[in-house]
Motif scaffolding. Structure first.
Motif, PDB file in Angstrom:
ATOM      1  N   THR A  72      20.313  42.212 -21.524  1.00  0.00           N
ATOM      2  CA  THR A  72      19.045  42.346 -22.252  1.00  0.00           C
ATOM      3  C   THR A  72      18.311  41.009 -22.316  1.00  0.00           C
ATOM      4  OG1 THR A  72      20.124  44.043 -23.580  1.00  0.00           O
ATOM      5  CG2 THR A  72      18.057  43.191 -24.414  1.00  0.00           C
ATOM      6  N   ILE A  73      19.049  39.949 -22.589  1.00  0.00           N
ATOM      7  CA  ILE A  73      18.455  38.601 -22.653  1.00  0.00           C
ATOM      8  C   ILE A  73      17.896  38.213 -21.282  1.00  0.00           C
ATOM      9  CG2 ILE A  73      19.012  36.131 -22.907  1.00  0.00           C
ATOM     10  CD1 ILE A  73      21.153  37.094 -25.033  1.00  0.00           C
ATOM     11  N   LEU A  74      18.700  38.431 -20.223  1.00  0.00           N
ATOM     12  CA  LEU A  74      18.263  38.044 -18.875  1.00  0.00           C
ATOM     13  C   LEU A  74      17.035  38.842 -18.452  1.00  0.00           C
ATOM     14  CD1 LEU A  74      21.699  37.667 -17.028  1.00  0.00           C
ATOM     15  CD2 LEU A  74      20.168  35.826 -17.758  1.00  0.00           C
ATOM     16  N   ALA A  75      17.016  40.144 -18.743  1.00  0.00           N
ATOM     17  CA  ALA A  75      15.871  40.979 -18.349  1.00  0.00           C
ATOM     18  C   ALA A  75      14.597  40.458 -19.012  1.00  0.00           C
ATOM     19  CB  ALA A  75      16.122  42.439 -18.721  1.00  0.00           C
ATOM     20  N   SER A  76      14.691  40.083 -20.281  1.00  0.00           N
ATOM     21  CA  SER A  76      13.485  39.625 -20.952  1.00  0.00           C
ATOM     22  C   SER A  76      13.063  38.239 -20.450  1.00  0.00           C
ATOM     23  CB  SER A  76      13.663  39.706 -22.478  1.00  0.00           C
ATOM     24  OG  SER A  76      13.748  38.445 -23.051  1.00  0.00           O
ATOM     25  N   GLN A  77      14.026  37.375 -20.121  1.00  0.00           N
ATOM     26  CA  GLN A  77      13.681  36.059 -19.581  1.00  0.00           C
ATOM     27  C   GLN A  77      13.060  36.166 -18.185  1.00  0.00           C
ATOM     28  OE1 GLN A  77      14.053  32.786 -20.868  1.00  0.00           O
ATOM     29  NE2 GLN A  77      14.425  33.711 -22.862  1.00  0.00           N
ATOM     30  N   ILE A  78      13.595  37.074 -17.360  1.00  0.00           N
ATOM     31  CA  ILE A  78      13.057  37.263 -16.006  1.00  0.00           C
ATOM     32  C   ILE A  78      11.612  37.768 -16.093  1.00  0.00           C
ATOM     33  CG2 ILE A  78      13.251  38.728 -13.928  1.00  0.00           C
ATOM     34  CD1 ILE A  78      16.393  38.536 -14.433  1.00  0.00           C
ATOM     35  N   ASP A  79      11.374  38.701 -16.994  1.00  0.00           N
ATOM     36  CA  ASP A  79      10.011  39.214 -17.188  1.00  0.00           C
ATOM     37  C   ASP A  79       9.088  38.096 -17.669  1.00  0.00           C
ATOM     38  OD1 ASP A  79       8.044  41.526 -17.680  1.00  0.00           O
ATOM     39  OD2 ASP A  79       8.115  40.512 -19.617  1.00  0.00           O
ATOM     40  N   TYR A  80       9.568  37.296 -18.611  1.00  0.00           N
ATOM     41  CA  TYR A  80       8.770  36.181 -19.138  1.00  0.00           C
ATOM     42  C   TYR A  80       8.389  35.200 -18.025  1.00  0.00           C
ATOM     43  CZ  TYR A  80       7.779  31.728 -21.368  1.00  0.00           C
ATOM     44  OH  TYR A  80       7.205  30.540 -21.713  1.00  0.00           O
ATOM     45  N   LEU A  81       9.297  34.988 -17.064  1.00  0.00           N
ATOM     46  CA  LEU A  81       9.038  34.061 -15.950  1.00  0.00           C
ATOM     47  C   LEU A  81       8.138  34.672 -14.883  1.00  0.00           C
ATOM     48  CD1 LEU A  81      12.623  32.539 -15.495  1.00  0.00           C
ATOM     49  CD2 LEU A  81      10.609  31.372 -16.431  1.00  0.00           C
ATOM     50  N   GLY A  82       7.781  35.947 -15.052  1.00  0.00           N
ATOM     51  CA  GLY A  82       6.890  36.589 -14.089  1.00  0.00           C
ATOM     52  C   GLY A  82       7.613  37.404 -13.041  1.00  0.00           C
ATOM     53  N   ALA A 100      17.397  27.650 -20.819  1.00  0.00           N
ATOM     54  CA  ALA A 100      18.656  26.896 -20.733  1.00  0.00           C
ATOM     55  C   ALA A 100      19.516  27.146 -21.974  1.00  0.00           C
ATOM     56  CB  ALA A 100      18.370  25.404 -20.563  1.00  0.00           C
ATOM     57  N   GLN A 101      18.874  27.192 -23.143  1.00  0.00           N
ATOM     58  CA  GLN A 101      19.616  27.427 -24.388  1.00  0.00           C
ATOM     59  C   GLN A 101      20.207  28.837 -24.422  1.00  0.00           C
ATOM     60  OE1 GLN A 101      20.379  25.002 -26.625  1.00  0.00           O
ATOM     61  NE2 GLN A 101      21.770  26.628 -27.284  1.00  0.00           N
ATOM     62  N   GLN A 102      19.432  29.806 -23.970  1.00  0.00           N
ATOM     63  CA  GLN A 102      19.933  31.190 -23.920  1.00  0.00           C
ATOM     64  C   GLN A 102      21.132  31.289 -22.967  1.00  0.00           C
ATOM     65  OE1 GLN A 102      18.735  33.611 -25.796  1.00  0.00           O
ATOM     66  NE2 GLN A 102      16.506  33.622 -25.833  1.00  0.00           N
ATOM     67  N   ARG A 142      23.158  28.862 -22.202  1.00  0.00           N
ATOM     68  CA  ARG A 142      24.297  28.194 -22.861  1.00  0.00           C
ATOM     69  C   ARG A 142      25.018  29.152 -23.793  1.00  0.00           C
ATOM     70  NH1 ARG A 142      21.490  23.503 -22.730  1.00  0.00           N
ATOM     71  NH2 ARG A 142      22.693  21.934 -21.607  1.00  0.00           N
ATOM     72  N   ASN A 143      24.243  29.940 -24.561  1.00  0.00           N
ATOM     73  CA  ASN A 143      24.855  30.913 -25.473  1.00  0.00           C
ATOM     74  C   ASN A 143      25.653  31.952 -24.680  1.00  0.00           C
ATOM     75  OD1 ASN A 143      23.525  29.566 -27.515  1.00  0.00           O
ATOM     76  ND2 ASN A 143      21.851  31.049 -27.656  1.00  0.00           N
ATOM     77  N   ILE A 144      25.077  32.409 -23.576  1.00  0.00           N
ATOM     78  CA  ILE A 144      25.779  33.383 -22.733  1.00  0.00           C
ATOM     79  C   ILE A 144      27.059  32.763 -22.171  1.00  0.00           C
ATOM     80  CG2 ILE A 144      25.650  34.726 -20.579  1.00  0.00           C
ATOM     81  CD1 ILE A 144      22.656  35.163 -21.112  1.00  0.00           C
ATOM     82  N   LEU A 145      26.941  31.538 -21.669  1.00  0.00           N
ATOM     83  CA  LEU A 145      28.101  30.853 -21.081  1.00  0.00           C
ATOM     84  C   LEU A 145      29.237  30.728 -22.093  1.00  0.00           C
ATOM     85  CD1 LEU A 145      29.556  29.210 -18.869  1.00  0.00           C
ATOM     86  CD2 LEU A 145      28.203  27.221 -19.547  1.00  0.00           C
ATOM     87  N   ALA A 146      28.908  30.399 -23.338  1.00  0.00           N
ATOM     88  CA  ALA A 146      29.949  30.257 -24.375  1.00  0.00           C
ATOM     89  C   ALA A 146      30.692  31.578 -24.565  1.00  0.00           C
ATOM     90  CB  ALA A 146      29.324  29.798 -25.686  1.00  0.00           C
ATOM     91  N   VAL A 147      29.955  32.692 -24.529  1.00  0.00           N
ATOM     92  CA  VAL A 147      30.587  34.008 -24.696  1.00  0.00           C
ATOM     93  C   VAL A 147      31.466  34.335 -23.478  1.00  0.00           C
ATOM     94  CG1 VAL A 147      30.148  36.489 -24.990  1.00  0.00           C
ATOM     95  CG2 VAL A 147      28.773  34.815 -26.243  1.00  0.00           C
ATOM     96  N   GLU A 148      30.988  33.985 -22.274  1.00  0.00           N
ATOM     97  CA  GLU A 148      31.812  34.247 -21.070  1.00  0.00           C
ATOM     98  C   GLU A 148      33.118  33.444 -21.139  1.00  0.00           C
ATOM     99  OE1 GLU A 148      30.495  36.669 -20.063  1.00  0.00           O
ATOM    100  OE2 GLU A 148      28.492  36.490 -19.207  1.00  0.00           O
ATOM    101  N   GLN A 149      33.042  32.241 -21.676  1.00  0.00           N
ATOM    102  CA  GLN A 149      34.272  31.446 -21.801  1.00  0.00           C
ATOM    103  C   GLN A 149      35.243  32.091 -22.792  1.00  0.00           C
ATOM    104  OE1 GLN A 149      32.837  27.390 -22.414  1.00  0.00           O
ATOM    105  NE2 GLN A 149      32.990  26.968 -20.216  1.00  0.00           N
ATOM    106  N   GLU A 150      34.704  32.658 -23.864  1.00  0.00           N
ATOM    107  CA  GLU A 150      35.563  33.407 -24.805  1.00  0.00           C
ATOM    108  C   GLU A 150      36.200  34.602 -24.112  1.00  0.00           C
ATOM    109  OE1 GLU A 150      32.809  32.925 -28.769  1.00  0.00           O
ATOM    110  OE2 GLU A 150      33.794  34.865 -28.443  1.00  0.00           O
TER     111      GLU A 150
END
Ligand SMILES: [Fe+2]
Ligand SMILES: [Fe+2]
Length: 141
Positions: free
Chosen positions: A58-68, A118-120, A122-130
């Motif tokens: 959901t986060i990635l879809a909204s960021q991709i849309d935001y980037l055009g 980048a911050q979003q 980072r949050n995703i990366l932290a969860v993948e590490q968990e």
């Protein structure tokens, strides 16, 4: 000069998004078929992982849309196995791949001065590490 363009970053984020969809499918299937009393707690974890992968998508879809860009609907094939340990190893492989990809993606976002992205990431990366830690623990690593 940036070594990556915004268009290239959108393409890479769409690959990440597609693999988040795959992770949702794979975790849901694995949680459904996993056998054995000693795997009960990781089975519950896999269900939580599936839900967290949906949040990432959901986060990635909204960021991709935001980037055009246009968020993908591609779902690369999930990995399956009749064997529980093999399944958990497949899940861990997916997490290690995600950790590598997101580590690179954070630097690429920063290169383009996209600090919110980048911050979003980072949050995703932290969860993948968990997720990877949960799987390593279940595999006795
Ligand atoms: Fe994820
Ligand atoms: Fe994950």
């Amino acid at each position: 000069m940036a070594s990556i363009t915004k268009e290239q970053l959108i393409e890479l984020l769409n690959k990440d998004l597609a693999l988040e969809y795959t992770a949702i499918v794979q975790y849901t299937q694995h949680a459904g078929v996993i056998k054995g009393a000693m795997y009960q707690s990781i089975q519950k974890e896999l269900i939580v992982h599936a839900q967290e992968e949906l949040q990432h998508a959901t986060i990635l879809a909204s960021q991709i849309d935001y980037l055009g860009g246009v968020p993908t609907v591609d779902v690369p094939p999930a990995r399956v196995s009749p064997d529980t340990v093999t399944m958990l190893q497949q899940d861990l492989d997916g997490e290690n791949d995600a950790i590598q990809r997101y580590t690179v993606r954070i630097s690429q976002a920063e290169e383009l001065n996209l600090y919110h992205l980048a911050q979003q990431l980072r949050n995703i990366l932290a969860v993948e590490q968990e997720h990877a830690m949960d799987l390593e623990q279940a595999l006795g690593k």
